[in-house]
Design an enzyme around this catalytic site. Sequence first.
Site, short mmCIF file in Angstrom:
data_model
loop_
_atom_site.label_atom_id
_atom_site.label_comp_id
_atom_site.label_asym_id
_atom_site.label_seq_id
_atom_site.Cartn_x
_atom_site.Cartn_y
_atom_site.Cartn_z
N GLN A 21 -16.38 16.46 8.40
CA GLN A 21 -15.21 16.81 9.20
C GLN A 21 -14.42 15.53 9.42
O GLN A 21 -14.88 14.43 9.13
CB GLN A 21 -15.63 17.40 10.55
CG GLN A 21 -16.26 16.37 11.48
CD GLN A 21 -16.60 16.89 12.88
OE1 GLN A 21 -16.44 18.06 13.16
NE2 GLN A 21 -17.08 16.01 13.76
N GLY A 45 -18.78 16.55 21.62
CA GLY A 45 -18.75 15.29 20.92
C GLY A 45 -18.61 15.53 19.42
O GLY A 45 -18.86 16.63 18.92
N CYS A 46 -18.19 14.48 18.70
CA CYS A 46 -17.95 14.63 17.27
C CYS A 46 -19.25 14.88 16.51
O CYS A 46 -19.36 15.84 15.74
CB CYS A 46 -17.22 13.40 16.72
SG CYS A 46 -17.92 11.83 17.25
N TYR A 47 -20.23 14.02 16.71
CA TYR A 47 -21.52 14.23 16.03
C TYR A 47 -22.12 15.59 16.39
O TYR A 47 -22.58 16.32 15.51
CB TYR A 47 -22.50 13.11 16.39
CG TYR A 47 -22.24 11.76 15.80
CD1 TYR A 47 -22.27 11.55 14.42
CD2 TYR A 47 -22.02 10.65 16.61
CE1 TYR A 47 -22.06 10.28 13.88
CE2 TYR A 47 -21.82 9.38 16.08
CZ TYR A 47 -21.85 9.20 14.71
OH TYR A 47 -21.66 7.95 14.18
#
Lengths: 345, 345, 345, 345
Positions: free
Chosen positions: C311, C148-150
């Site tokens: 990011q 996942g991004c987080y």
Amino acid sequence: MIKIGIVGGTGYTGVELLRILATHPQAQLTAITSRKEDGVPVAQMYPSLRGRVDLAFSSPDKANLNACDVVFFATPHGVAMAQARELLDNGVKVIDLAADFRMQDVAQFEKWYGMEHSCKDLLSEAVYGLPELNREKIKKARLIGNPGCYPTTMQLGFAPLLKAGVIDAGNLIADCKSGVSGAGRKAEIGILFSETSDSFKAYGVAGHRHTPETIEQLQTMTDKEVSLLFTPHLVPMIRGMHSTLYAQLNQDISNEALQALFEDAYKDEQFIDVMPFGSHPETRSTRASNMLRIALHRPGNGKHVVVLVVQDNLVKGASGQAVQCMNIMFGLAEETGLQHVPINP
Amino acid sequence: MIKIGIVGGTGYTGVELLRILATHPQAQLTAITSRKEDGVPVAQMYPSLRGRVDLAFSSPDKANLNACDVVFFATPHGVAMAQARELLDNGVKVIDLAADFRMQDVAQFEKWYGMEHSCKDLLSEAVYGLPELNREKIKKARLIGNPGCYPTTMQLGFAPLLKAGVIDAGNLIADCKSGVSGAGRKAEIGILFSETSDSFKAYGVAGHRHTPETIEQLQTMTDKEVSLLFTPHLVPMIRGMHSTLYAQLNQDISNEALQALFEDAYKDEQFIDVMPFGSHPETRSTRASNMLRIALHRPGNGKHVVVLVVQDNLVKGASGQAVQCMNIMFGLAEETGLQHVPINP
Amino acid sequence: MIKIGIVGGTGYTGVELLRILATHPQAQLTAITSRKEDGVPVAQMYPSLRGRVDLAFSSPDKANLNACDVVFFATPHGVAMAQARELLDNGVKVIDLAADFRMQDVAQFEKWYGMEHSCKDLLSEAVYGLPELNREKIKKARLIGNPGCYPTTMQLGFAPLLKAGVIDAGNLIADCKSGVSGAGRKAEIGILFSETSDSFKAYGVAGHRHTPETIEQLQTMTDKEVSLLFTPHLVPMIRGMHSTLYAQLNQDISNEALQALFEDAYKDEQFIDVMPFGSHPETRSTRASNMLRIALHRPGNGKHVVVLVVQDNLVKGASGQAVQCMNIMFGLAEETGLQHVPINP
Amino acid sequence: MIKIGIVGGTGYTGVELLRILATHPQAQLTAITSRKEDGVPVAQMYPSLRGRVDLAFSSPDKANLNACDVVFFATPHGVAMAQARELLDNGVKVIDLAADFRMQDVAQFEKWYGMEHSCKDLLSEAVYGLPELNREKIKKARLIGNPGCYPTTMQLGFAPLLKAGVIDAGNLIADCKSGVSGAGRKAEIGILFSETSDSFKAYGVAGHRHTPETIEQLQTMTDKEVSLLFTPHLVPMIRGMHSTLYAQLNQDISNEALQALFEDAYKDEQFIDVMPFGSHPETRSTRASNMLRIALHRPGNGKHVVVLVVQDNLVKGASGQAVQCMNIMFGLAEETGLQHVPINP
């Protein structure tokens, strides 16, 4: 106190009506309908209204709209025409923020809105709710078709020129730009943040419903045949509308005389600000207020006059204008409840 | 009518004061100073005020501020301290929106603001202008240090917990986010649209002036030593502030009891909205209004309580709060002129 | 050339995969599926790809994914688990950008994603696709659960500290902020431009699916029990993610030593930039690139270390990371096709 | 490898050149000058370039520009004309991104740019750097005046119509909209985030420098006298330009024939995309790429043709176009280093 009903209060023009009416000294909000949100407190859906609006949405069948003095329709096109008759028969005034009662030309309406007009007989008494151009009729009206946002800017920007006969009515161009709230509060991918932010586009260039509405009104201002090329664009901002109007002068006329046409036309208007010749109004100078600002230009002192018009599309372009009409219809001072100072920055 | 002067009205807190005072029923704006803009009509610089503010800026030497009832300083830090003495001696009340009179600890002030405090003797009578925590002193004050925007959210968010002694005062974390208007109206590359739009960053992480101001106030609420870790961030929006506050509970306490601490503390406050437990307030729910909203969370029913606080940094975080103080100082109803409904969308 | 299939290419991670793969020198896009858009040219839906991607979407039943070398799932959670088995059996590698293969703990998956895991037996061979922490396993993997991004930011930001044992693993706080594209390309009112622009809010504060994913990974780095408080927020920007990580030091350690932990950990990494101590990275410094930047702070030289991580959520936080995994799995240089310079401004 | 110098690399066209050249396979960046930033690493000022550009800015006197093969001027107007002569004499090609060498008409230049032209004798050999209209001359040029952003869209949008003689050259209207980056990276209040976000305005309506530049070029395409009314507007987005061009047809012509004019004119162009008739291009469909997209409309099948043109003002409107010229001048494939896929979302 004026008892007020709102049909379809979950969209942007609905919540903007609520914001304005919450501090209107003569307004008593008595009913707000939404089929889907029946029973939901308005302030739960719109936390900005917590402590300011106590009402809950109720389904249309439960709300006693006939007991209101006036009902606003902040609904999709086609709803008001189905309910206006009964309300009027019960002595309730009606202000429709959608298009049902804007145009007298039924064929044009049906062509552009893709539906049959179910209430043609009321059209003849419907009044086009643009106070600066139509105030006397609004005073006596029972039924108002509140103007579209773009048409408001185009009419107020072209009117002094057309009425004075100094421009070629057959060659009007309106290059208009609107904030995204103009597209409404709908679950559509095209108006997502990630789709519209940091980008700009035109839409409806081949033809847009606001063209026939505007032409119908502009035509009342001149004997010449009006031709209008209208191009709407989407701006990555929430509120605001900027119309850049191009017209060709048909005679020798000084810039001072052009400016005087506008200053004279609007000298008694509280919501129209004719700025100094050559100004560049920003949409934010009208943000969250009922003001509309106009500035004239004459590039290269040539044959074209360029009229810049800005407003908040949700206020003067929709809900503020509707309340302005209500004030007129009920004999209140026109600015009652509409004296918000624009938000800057 | 209260005769009002504004020193330094060209920045964002200045123009926001003008917006609020323009519709304040007891305010009579009598002077607004700007060295650079002497003679320029306010409405020329801020077209949003056309027709609403008739005054022109005047240079400080020409403005007769001594004839005012109250003077607001919407200036850089260091200006109010140079002029407050004379105004007070002339019976004029002073509200400083900068930091000159916020902190009693001169050494901390001088360390963080990089200037000598030229008016230390007035500090002892200066009152910290946060009405919900300091109302009685404000009533009698002649000189107000209006709180910083971040400190307002941190104090109102931590106060009920600290006062009740249910959290560890030595381990507070405040992760705060502000709109760009908080950086002021200055010609700096770092706050250009193209530099800040569509991006996000922290700043001042190693230390920020609002930390000592906040700790000084929080320390008055508890016997324990307060330690605060404060991290400000810049959000690509014009107005709005969101503080995410983290505290560790030092005892067994139910969520209902936590919620009750806040509801009790603020039950009579018109400008503080304690939302239902578990809400996620949006900054826009306070946009252009003096409201501050608070919501509590207890992630995983664990040892941390998370307090979310939102406000409009220019209103409750600056100019609205200053007018709220003025209302209190002059015995007006506290909400006078401050009843704007938040703008949504 | 690597023959590539994409399942569900109409969302933001899908179109971002297309953008990256369009200039990847070893990628041969052979199929892209969408039930709804069957037959529609990709470039018709995404004009940004006109002239760059010639493929049309095809319905899943028509696409011969078994002939691909690798298939990316850019689909909602639950799709990859239904199709992975067949692909693997046909020798096709699978990279899932959704959550199906991210967590080994099935109970946690089922609790947070609200669905039964239909492919539990493959979990044991699924590899968590975070190259900087898991490169060796990715080299040999057939099946990747792309992070996942987080979680990507939290793991890369906490890892050097946790592995060195210098922080209290039981008291981690991650205050994270994401651009709106992280919410996907869905017709939902909550992510409309007019709902999210010029505003800021937290969401999922009570609990978010990325917490168990992150804890599962962080737990592999330390013997101590990891406790993580994670608070996500929505920023009015399209792309970008900023995580502000708070950890308490459990020992005396210099700032230089802290900095060295990060510089050593990532010294050979092309996509991780450890900035000078005390920097404030902006999300835009990674915009549209696979870079992730990290900066350390020690406010007041106190007991906390604050780690800032930025990011682009769609690149290093999703599609770029997936391509990075693909490069590793196929023995290509890891940076192949991923050398986009961030867009500024 | 082409040895490249950049004069004035701290503005937006400068950093965009750096982004493009960083991945250009034939470019060797050898010097970048800035008086103010002498000695500062480029990547310190622009963290987006960390790890991608190793050079530091050097003051103009230290940089050996004469050793370059080509020098780009990304400077304010007036700088290139002072240095071009010496560079050319040393065999260095010059590409000026400012206006010094765009116009042959010195009087017009001096009127609109408010400075004397100090290098008139070089004007006759200066080549207007719009490859799609001027490729043969660019091949042999030593000195390029890179077109303005607005003029690029106006010329490419009007050219096929003017050359075919199907429109009235004496009545062209260009209503153009630009992102804020077009105003440059300058410390000015007017382009602050809080001043431009969530607002829209026109500027320079009375007259703008890009009008004479554009007319000079359009005039080469027709025997008729060209008259152009050009109105620029500022859009709250970072990058992107949208020109809405209005022309009156002077003959009966089908929409298919109009479309064919454009498709034929640009059939071999890699950076011009003629979209299907009636399309509405979004600026974001060109974001961060060298693409320019065009779509035609014929509202109401009437006498006007409306041409919509979009580009990224910093790429095809500035730095990308300059690199395209460089490629042509040095005999490289025109698309070398310019194949970035537009960023979406």
